[in-house]
Design a protein around this motif. Structure first.
Motif, mmCIF file in Angstrom:
data_model
loop_
_atom_site.group_PDB
_atom_site.id
_atom_site.type_symbol
_atom_site.label_atom_id
_atom_site.label_comp_id
_atom_site.label_asym_id
_atom_site.label_seq_id
_atom_site.Cartn_x
_atom_site.Cartn_y
_atom_site.Cartn_z
ATOM 1 N N TYR A 66 0.846 -1.194 0.000
ATOM 2 C CA TYR A 66 0.000 0.000 0.000
ATOM 3 C C TYR A 66 0.884 1.247 0.000
ATOM 4 C CZ TYR A 66 1.168 -0.193 5.012
ATOM 5 O OH TYR A 66 1.836 -0.243 6.214
ATOM 6 N N SER A 67 0.267 2.402 -0.048
ATOM 7 C CA SER A 67 1.006 3.661 0.064
ATOM 8 C C SER A 67 0.183 4.655 0.860
ATOM 9 C CB SER A 67 1.343 4.234 -1.318
ATOM 10 O OG SER A 67 0.172 4.734 -1.950
ATOM 11 N N PHE A 68 0.854 5.659 1.393
ATOM 12 C CA PHE A 68 0.175 6.744 2.093
ATOM 13 C C PHE A 68 1.072 7.967 2.070
ATOM 14 C CE2 PHE A 68 2.696 4.511 5.232
ATOM 15 C CZ PHE A 68 3.199 5.494 6.065
ATOM 16 N N MET A 69 0.495 9.108 2.323
ATOM 17 C CA MET A 69 1.247 10.361 2.300
ATOM 18 C C MET A 69 1.609 10.793 3.717
ATOM 19 S SD MET A 69 1.669 11.097 -0.884
ATOM 20 C CE MET A 69 2.436 12.720 -0.650
ATOM 21 N N GLN A 70 2.815 11.288 3.872
ATOM 22 C CA GLN A 70 3.292 11.879 5.109
ATOM 23 C C GLN A 70 3.871 13.239 4.721
ATOM 24 O OE1 GLN A 70 2.942 9.984 7.907
ATOM 25 N NE2 GLN A 70 3.864 11.313 9.433
ATOM 26 N N GLY A 71 3.072 14.281 4.829
ATOM 27 C CA GLY A 71 3.480 15.571 4.304
ATOM 28 C C GLY A 71 3.598 15.478 2.787
ATOM 29 N N ASN A 72 4.746 15.938 2.247
ATOM 30 C CA ASN A 72 4.949 15.836 0.798
ATOM 31 C C ASN A 72 5.742 14.586 0.423
ATOM 32 O OD1 ASN A 72 7.407 16.832 1.853
ATOM 33 N ND2 ASN A 72 7.912 17.872 -0.061
ATOM 34 N N TRP A 73 5.740 13.606 1.323
ATOM 35 C CA TRP A 73 6.409 12.330 1.075
ATOM 36 C C TRP A 73 5.382 11.217 0.884
ATOM 37 C CZ3 TRP A 73 11.595 10.701 0.875
ATOM 38 C CH2 TRP A 73 12.549 11.724 1.048
ATOM 39 N N LYS A 74 5.568 10.442 -0.177
ATOM 40 C CA LYS A 74 4.769 9.240 -0.364
ATOM 41 C C LYS A 74 5.558 8.062 0.195
ATOM 42 C CE LYS A 74 2.036 8.287 -3.832
ATOM 43 N NZ LYS A 74 1.439 7.891 -5.148
ATOM 44 N N ILE A 75 4.975 7.374 1.159
ATOM 45 C CA ILE A 75 5.579 6.173 1.723
ATOM 46 C C ILE A 75 4.954 4.977 1.004
ATOM 47 C CG2 ILE A 75 6.156 4.916 3.826
ATOM 48 C CD1 ILE A 75 7.022 7.872 3.861
ATOM 49 N N VAL A 76 5.786 4.193 0.332
ATOM 50 C CA VAL A 76 5.316 3.040 -0.434
ATOM 51 C C VAL A 76 5.801 1.773 0.259
ATOM 52 C CG1 VAL A 76 5.296 1.889 -2.667
ATOM 53 C CG2 VAL A 76 5.442 4.388 -2.565
ATOM 54 N N VAL A 77 4.861 0.960 0.696
ATOM 55 C CA VAL A 77 5.178 -0.268 1.424
ATOM 56 C C VAL A 77 4.970 -1.459 0.487
ATOM 57 C CG1 VAL A 77 4.655 -1.693 3.442
ATOM 58 C CG2 VAL A 77 4.427 0.801 3.574
ATOM 59 N N TRP A 109 1.351 -1.986 -10.213
ATOM 60 C CA TRP A 109 0.799 -1.055 -9.218
ATOM 61 C C TRP A 109 1.858 -0.041 -8.794
ATOM 62 C CZ3 TRP A 109 2.627 -0.513 -4.178
ATOM 63 C CH2 TRP A 109 1.869 0.300 -3.335
ATOM 64 N N LEU A 110 3.086 -0.515 -8.556
ATOM 65 C CA LEU A 110 4.173 0.375 -8.156
ATOM 66 C C LEU A 110 4.455 1.408 -9.239
ATOM 67 C CD1 LEU A 110 6.451 1.161 -6.214
ATOM 68 C CD2 LEU A 110 7.862 -0.616 -7.281
ATOM 69 N N LYS A 111 4.449 0.983 -10.487
ATOM 70 C CA LYS A 111 4.644 1.929 -11.592
ATOM 71 C C LYS A 111 3.591 3.025 -11.557
ATOM 72 C CE LYS A 111 5.315 0.310 -15.734
ATOM 73 N NZ LYS A 111 5.196 -0.567 -16.939
ATOM 74 N N GLY A 112 2.351 2.641 -11.300
ATOM 75 C CA GLY A 112 1.283 3.629 -11.220
ATOM 76 C C GLY A 112 1.442 4.571 -10.044
ATOM 77 N N GLU A 113 1.870 4.034 -8.907
ATOM 78 C CA GLU A 113 2.065 4.861 -7.717
ATOM 79 C C GLU A 113 3.138 5.920 -7.939
ATOM 80 O OE1 GLU A 113 0.532 4.846 -4.484
ATOM 81 O OE2 GLU A 113 -0.940 3.878 -5.770
ATOM 82 N N LEU A 114 4.247 5.514 -8.531
ATOM 83 C CA LEU A 114 5.341 6.455 -8.758
ATOM 84 C C LEU A 114 5.037 7.395 -9.918
ATOM 85 C CD1 LEU A 114 8.422 4.094 -8.229
ATOM 86 C CD2 LEU A 114 7.257 5.565 -6.564
ATOM 87 N N LYS A 151 3.099 13.972 -7.816
ATOM 88 C CA LYS A 151 3.046 15.374 -8.211
ATOM 89 C C LYS A 151 4.412 16.047 -8.038
ATOM 90 C CE LYS A 151 -1.744 15.670 -6.604
ATOM 91 N NZ LYS A 151 -2.664 16.314 -5.633
ATOM 92 N N GLN A 152 4.567 17.175 -8.695
ATOM 93 C CA GLN A 152 5.795 17.946 -8.544
ATOM 94 C C GLN A 152 5.943 18.382 -7.087
ATOM 95 O OE1 GLN A 152 6.035 21.297 -11.164
ATOM 96 N NE2 GLN A 152 8.110 21.855 -10.551
ATOM 97 N N GLY A 153 7.142 18.237 -6.559
ATOM 98 C CA GLY A 153 7.401 18.613 -5.175
ATOM 99 C C GLY A 153 7.209 17.490 -4.184
ATOM 100 N N GLU A 154 6.728 16.329 -4.662
ATOM 101 C CA GLU A 154 6.592 15.172 -3.787
ATOM 102 C C GLU A 154 7.826 14.272 -3.896
ATOM 103 O OE1 GLU A 154 1.708 14.662 -3.768
ATOM 104 O OE2 GLU A 154 2.958 13.269 -4.947
ATOM 105 N N HIS A 155 8.094 13.539 -2.832
ATOM 106 C CA HIS A 155 9.217 12.613 -2.788
ATOM 107 C C HIS A 155 8.712 11.250 -2.312
ATOM 108 C CE1 HIS A 155 11.434 16.356 -3.051
ATOM 109 N NE2 HIS A 155 10.879 16.752 -1.922
ATOM 110 N N ALA A 156 9.471 10.213 -2.618
ATOM 111 C CA ALA A 156 9.050 8.860 -2.254
ATOM 112 C C ALA A 156 10.089 8.146 -1.413
ATOM 113 C CB ALA A 156 8.747 8.041 -3.501
ATOM 114 N N LEU A 157 9.608 7.459 -0.375
ATOM 115 C CA LEU A 157 10.390 6.541 0.439
ATOM 116 C C LEU A 157 9.758 5.168 0.265
ATOM 117 C CD1 LEU A 157 12.536 6.052 2.781
ATOM 118 C CD2 LEU A 157 10.584 6.275 4.332
ATOM 119 N N VAL A 158 10.549 4.181 -0.136
ATOM 120 C CA VAL A 158 10.042 2.833 -0.391
ATOM 121 C C VAL A 158 10.500 1.913 0.738
ATOM 122 C CG1 VAL A 158 10.050 0.880 -1.982
ATOM 123 C CG2 VAL A 158 10.073 3.222 -2.877
#
Length: 341
Positions: free
Chosen positions: A160-171, A193-198, A202-209
């Motif tokens: 799954y994934s969720f947002m923490q501020g401007n960070w998307k946490i992808v589990v 699914w991961l391809k779709g999530e990433l 949006k611009q300005g967002e970052h991802a932690l996997v």
């Protein structure tokens, strides 16, 4: 588009909240938190608690409780706990009663001690009965395989994934079946699914996997392999077999800043193509055994070659600071636990 994080069903939500598994809110424990000035630019502080391997033996329940208490006592207390898989010692080879006993301990310890939000990642040892020979399972049990993990924790699914501020946490779920065993990697449906999530970021967002089995890892080559016939032999259960396609996907999504994992019980910080791959030790250290006992067992098994003894990390967890600009700080913190001698 962000996939909503798995949430308990209506029938289970009140029970889990009462038990503390959702750990929403609660009074602060420990010393005063840092001043706002020291937090400038930081979106979140996360405690990555991987490989807790809780069980009735080796004083593991007290060890896990001590680790959670240590997290809460941080002067700059984390906003969130991410578990990293292998939450219990093992249900892969276990029968129903043994699996239930371990999960009951895990949920009780978190219920009694966690006062901040907790999100979970699944490890290979959290899967029930895949080794049918040892577990006695047929595969027709209602909670067989990954279903028990989701049921116990009130989750709709294990990735799954969720947002923490401007960070998307992808589990991620990096454990795939292989007969009575498992291999590291993603199935095709999860990869899409991961391809779709990433791709939907949006611009300005970052991802932690977050994954249990590392996407890439160097220390396992030294700790878990031997050179045989002029080649390194590495089990497909120690690192993602489809690492090339995952790393390639990350390379085409510069918003991915870091990938954190467990499984190997070692610490590692490797940067490849702009992404930091952080393997963050283990709350259980040497599976709740002391370093000396682990060394003796490896020597007896003939695994210490010419004095080389790749011991696992001391019991600990990682503190991650995620900043608005996409930078990540990571520190491994030991909590003073000494395993069974």
């Amino acid at each position: 588009m962000t996939t909503p994080a798995p949430t308990p069903t209506a029938s289970r939500r009140s029970v889990l909240q009462a038990a503390g598994l959702l750990a929403l809110g609660g009074a602060a424990i420990g010393t005063a938190r840092a001043t706002p000035a020291s937090r400038r630019g930081r979106v979140a502080r996360i405690a990555h608690m991987t490989d807790t391997h809780v069980q009735p033996e080796r004083n593991a329940p007290d060890g896990l409780a001590a680790a959670i208490a240590h997290v809460h006592a941080q002067a700059d207390r984390p906003d969130l706990i991410l578990t990293g898989g292998d939450l219990i010692m093992d249900s892969f080879d276990a029968g129903d009663a043994r699996a239930k006993t371990q999960w009951d301990i895990f949920t009780r310890i978190f219920a009694e001690n966690a006062k901040i939000p907790v999100r979970h990642c699944m490890g290979n040892h959290d899967i029930w009965g895949w080794n049918k020979k040892n577990s006695g399972c047929t595969g027709d049990e209602p909670l067989f395989g990954k279903k028990r993990f989701c049921d116990v924790l009130g989750m709709e699914r294990q990735y799954y994934s969720f947002m923490q501020g401007n960070w998307k946490i992808v589990v991620l779920d990096t454990i795939q079946p292989d007969g009575n065993g498992y291999l590291g990697g993603l199935d095709d449906a999860q990869f899409e699914w991961l391809k779709g999530e990433l791709g939907g970021m949006k611009q300005g967002e970052h991802a932690l996997v977050l994954s249990h089995i590392p996407i890439i890892n160097i220390s396992t080559v030294l700790a878990d392999t031997r050179a045989v016939g002029g080649k390194w032999e590495l089990s497909g259960g120690l690192m993602c077999l489809d690492a090339k396609r995952i790393v390639s996907l990350f390379a085409n999504c510069p918003q991915v800043k870091a990938a954190i994992s467990g499984h190997i019980h070692t610490q590692e910080d490797v940067t490849f193509q702009g992404v930091r791959y952080l393997n963050n030790g283990a709350v259980s250290g040497n599976w709740w055994k002391s370093q000396e006992k682990s060394k003796q067992e490896r020597t007896a098994a003939g695994l210490n070659v010419k004095g080389w003894n790749p011991l696992r990390s001391d019991p600990g967890y990682a503190l991650l600071d995620l900043h608005e600009d996409g930078t990540v700080a990571c520190e491994y913190v030991t909590y003073g636990w000494v395993g069974e001698a």
